[in-house]
Write a protein that holds these residues in place. Structure first.
Motif, mmCIF file in Angstrom:
data_model
loop_
_atom_site.group_PDB
_atom_site.id
_atom_site.type_symbol
_atom_site.label_atom_id
_atom_site.label_comp_id
_atom_site.label_asym_id
_atom_site.label_seq_id
_atom_site.Cartn_x
_atom_site.Cartn_y
_atom_site.Cartn_z
ATOM 1 N N ARG A 80 0.699 -1.129 0.021
ATOM 2 C CA ARG A 80 -0.089 -0.177 -0.006
ATOM 3 C C ARG A 80 0.825 1.308 0.122
ATOM 4 N N LEU A 81 1.856 1.166 0.912
ATOM 5 C CA LEU A 81 2.493 2.536 0.972
ATOM 6 C C LEU A 81 3.599 2.869 -0.023
ATOM 7 N N THR A 82 4.137 1.642 -0.660
ATOM 8 C CA THR A 82 5.088 1.778 -1.955
ATOM 9 C C THR A 82 4.037 2.399 -3.037
ATOM 10 N N LEU A 83 2.947 1.802 -3.262
ATOM 11 C CA LEU A 83 2.175 2.236 -4.222
ATOM 12 C C LEU A 83 1.620 3.580 -3.907
ATOM 13 N N ALA A 84 1.624 4.025 -2.821
ATOM 14 C CA ALA A 84 1.294 5.506 -2.467
ATOM 15 C C ALA A 84 2.392 6.449 -2.699
ATOM 16 N N ALA A 85 3.640 5.996 -2.567
ATOM 17 C CA ALA A 85 4.957 6.768 -2.854
ATOM 18 C C ALA A 85 5.027 6.838 -4.172
ATOM 19 N N ALA A 86 4.953 5.784 -4.690
ATOM 20 C CA ALA A 86 4.841 5.836 -6.452
ATOM 21 C C ALA A 86 3.771 7.158 -7.185
ATOM 22 N N LEU A 91 5.463 8.070 -10.417
ATOM 23 C CA LEU A 91 5.870 6.765 -11.038
ATOM 24 C C LEU A 91 4.574 5.787 -11.139
ATOM 25 N N LYS A 92 5.102 4.550 -11.664
ATOM 26 C CA LYS A 92 4.247 3.500 -11.958
ATOM 27 C C LYS A 92 4.676 2.528 -10.964
ATOM 28 N N CYS A 93 3.670 1.471 -10.413
ATOM 29 C CA CYS A 93 4.025 0.507 -9.512
ATOM 30 C C CYS A 93 3.549 -0.732 -9.793
ATOM 31 N N ARG A 94 4.456 -1.757 -9.767
ATOM 32 C CA ARG A 94 3.960 -3.283 -10.028
ATOM 33 C C ARG A 94 3.952 -4.017 -8.725
ATOM 34 N N LEU A 95 3.075 -4.947 -8.312
ATOM 35 C CA LEU A 95 3.057 -5.437 -7.108
ATOM 36 C C LEU A 95 2.820 -7.005 -7.254
ATOM 37 N N ILE A 96 3.735 -7.731 -6.709
ATOM 38 C CA ILE A 96 3.597 -9.246 -6.415
ATOM 39 C C ILE A 96 2.986 -9.782 -5.268
ATOM 40 N N ILE A 97 2.071 -10.200 -5.030
ATOM 41 C CA ILE A 97 1.304 -10.692 -3.875
ATOM 42 C C ILE A 97 1.709 -12.173 -3.510
ATOM 43 N N GLU A 98 2.348 -12.444 -2.417
ATOM 44 C CA GLU A 98 2.537 -13.873 -1.977
ATOM 45 C C GLU A 98 1.551 -14.363 -0.992
ATOM 46 N N GLU A 99 0.905 -15.176 -1.708
ATOM 47 C CA GLU A 99 -0.355 -15.910 -0.595
ATOM 48 C C GLU A 99 0.409 -16.992 0.305
ATOM 49 N N ALA A 121 -2.464 0.458 -9.035
ATOM 50 C CA ALA A 121 -1.303 -0.355 -9.384
ATOM 51 C C ALA A 121 -1.295 -0.632 -10.677
ATOM 52 N N GLU A 122 -0.262 -0.713 -11.426
ATOM 53 C CA GLU A 122 -0.061 -1.039 -13.056
ATOM 54 C C GLU A 122 -0.361 -2.493 -13.302
ATOM 55 N N SER A 123 0.151 -3.342 -12.288
ATOM 56 C CA SER A 123 -0.045 -4.637 -12.495
ATOM 57 C C SER A 123 0.164 -5.412 -11.158
ATOM 58 N N LEU A 124 -0.644 -6.604 -11.122
ATOM 59 C CA LEU A 124 -0.764 -7.281 -9.480
ATOM 60 C C LEU A 124 -0.884 -8.604 -10.043
ATOM 61 N N ARG A 125 0.182 -9.373 -9.519
ATOM 62 C CA ARG A 125 0.078 -10.882 -9.629
ATOM 63 C C ARG A 125 0.165 -11.651 -8.275
ATOM 64 N N VAL A 126 -0.551 -12.687 -8.159
ATOM 65 C CA VAL A 126 -0.553 -13.548 -6.908
ATOM 66 C C VAL A 126 0.436 -14.669 -7.285
#
Length: 331
Positions: A80-86, A91-99, A121-126
């Protein structure tokens, strides 16, 4: 300790408050408990990752990055905060979510998961638990470069030596505030997860020759493993600072609050979150600060924290995730 030589973005004006918790102290029948309100740090919803991102994002900008890439669990405050800083930096932001718990991610979830969408988020992968997250970030970085972008990867929790500088700075802040308040603390209680917060505080206090003991409450790993992780990162952070490294004996971790696993609720966490909300109007989260406060409460009750001690608790934030845990915390 010269932090001024490191590039830094400032997302918070001034120091976060240190406040007494008199009604909680009274409810526990002893120990004078105070709280360092890092839930009031800048960026969307506040929290401890903001301090780390001040240094990490500055490094990304210095490299000319246009895309941040990072990893975290479902409901990740760090994501959340990395995305907010972007967003703040354009900047753009891509997230990888570890389930980390099977079936725990839902694109329809509220809390931080909703904010990932809201902030674009530009992309989000789980990916499943056990995935090589460094390799996954490398894959994302390659995709950004192939599209003509400039990526910058940030480790989970922002927990590398550069990110941990944020909590070396916090240690200096606490020492300065204690001096101005004309008081000292007997113990500093912090959540211990990806280790950057805990390690940064230890490195900073050691550099300042402070004798304030740091009591880490693990939210994920057993004591031996977590103490090793914290000490390794604290030593690397001190090396980056050019200051003495903390002794291994300075690393104290309580793993009694991990319960069935990371992000999984415990009765003690539920009691702690409800108690702070009802006694003090302070909102803890269910993953980090709730379990850390449960550790503090247990240590007061069983005498590991003397009832005459003045204790400082670090509020690492996380309240934006509370709606996702509403059913658990409702009663």
């Amino acid at each position: 300790m010269d932090l001024a030589r490191f590039p830094r973005r400032r997302y918070t004006q001034g120091f976060t408050p240190i406040e007494p918790l008199p009604r909680l102290s009274k409810a526990l029948g002893g120990a004078d408990i105070w709280i360092k309100r890092d839930d009031l740090l800048g960026l969307a919803g506040g929290g401890n990752k903001t301090r780390k991102l001040e240094f990490l994002v500055a490094a990304a900008l210095a490299e000319g990055a246009d895309t941040l890439i990072t990893v975290g669990a479902p409901q990740s405050n760090h994501c959340r905060l990395t995305l907010a800083a972007a967003a703040r930096e354009g900047l753009k932001c891509r997230l990888i979510i570890e389930e980390r718990v099977p079936g725990s991610y839902s694109p329809e979830a509220v809390g931080n998961n909703f904010l990932f969408q809201l902030m674009g988020a530009e992309s989000l992968r789980v990916v499943p638990l056990g995935t090589d997250l460094a390799a996954e970030m490398s894959t994302e970085a390659a995709a950004v470069r192939a599209a003509g972008g400039v990526p910058h990867s940030i480790p989970g929790g922002g927990s590398n030596p550069l990110g941990a500088l944020g909590y070396a700075a916090c240690a200096a802040e606490v020492v300065a505030q204690s001096f101005e308040m004309g008081m000292s603390f007997d113990r500093f209680v912090v959540a211990s997860g990806s280790a950057g917060t805990h390690a940064g505080i230890l490195a900073g206090l050691t550099a300042l020759n402070s004798r304030l003991p740091v009591h880490g409450v693990s939210v994920r790993r057993d004591r031996t493993t977590q103490e090793g992780n914290v000490h390794t990162l604290a030593v690397a952070t001190a090396a980056l600072l050019g200051t003495p490294a903390p002794d291994a004996e300075a690393v104290q971790v309580d793993d009694a609050q991990v319960g069935p696993g990371y992000s999984l609720p415990t009765d003690a966490m539920i009691e702690a979150v409800q108690l702070l909300a009802r006694c003090e109007g302070v909102l803890l989260d269910a993953v980090y600060s709730g379990k850390a406060m449960a550790g503090l409460i247990a240590a007061v009750r069983d005498g590991r924290i003397d009832r005459k001690e003045r204790v400082l608790f670090l509020h690492t934030g996380g309240a934006p995730s509370l709606p996702a845990f509403a059913e658990i915390l409702r009663h």
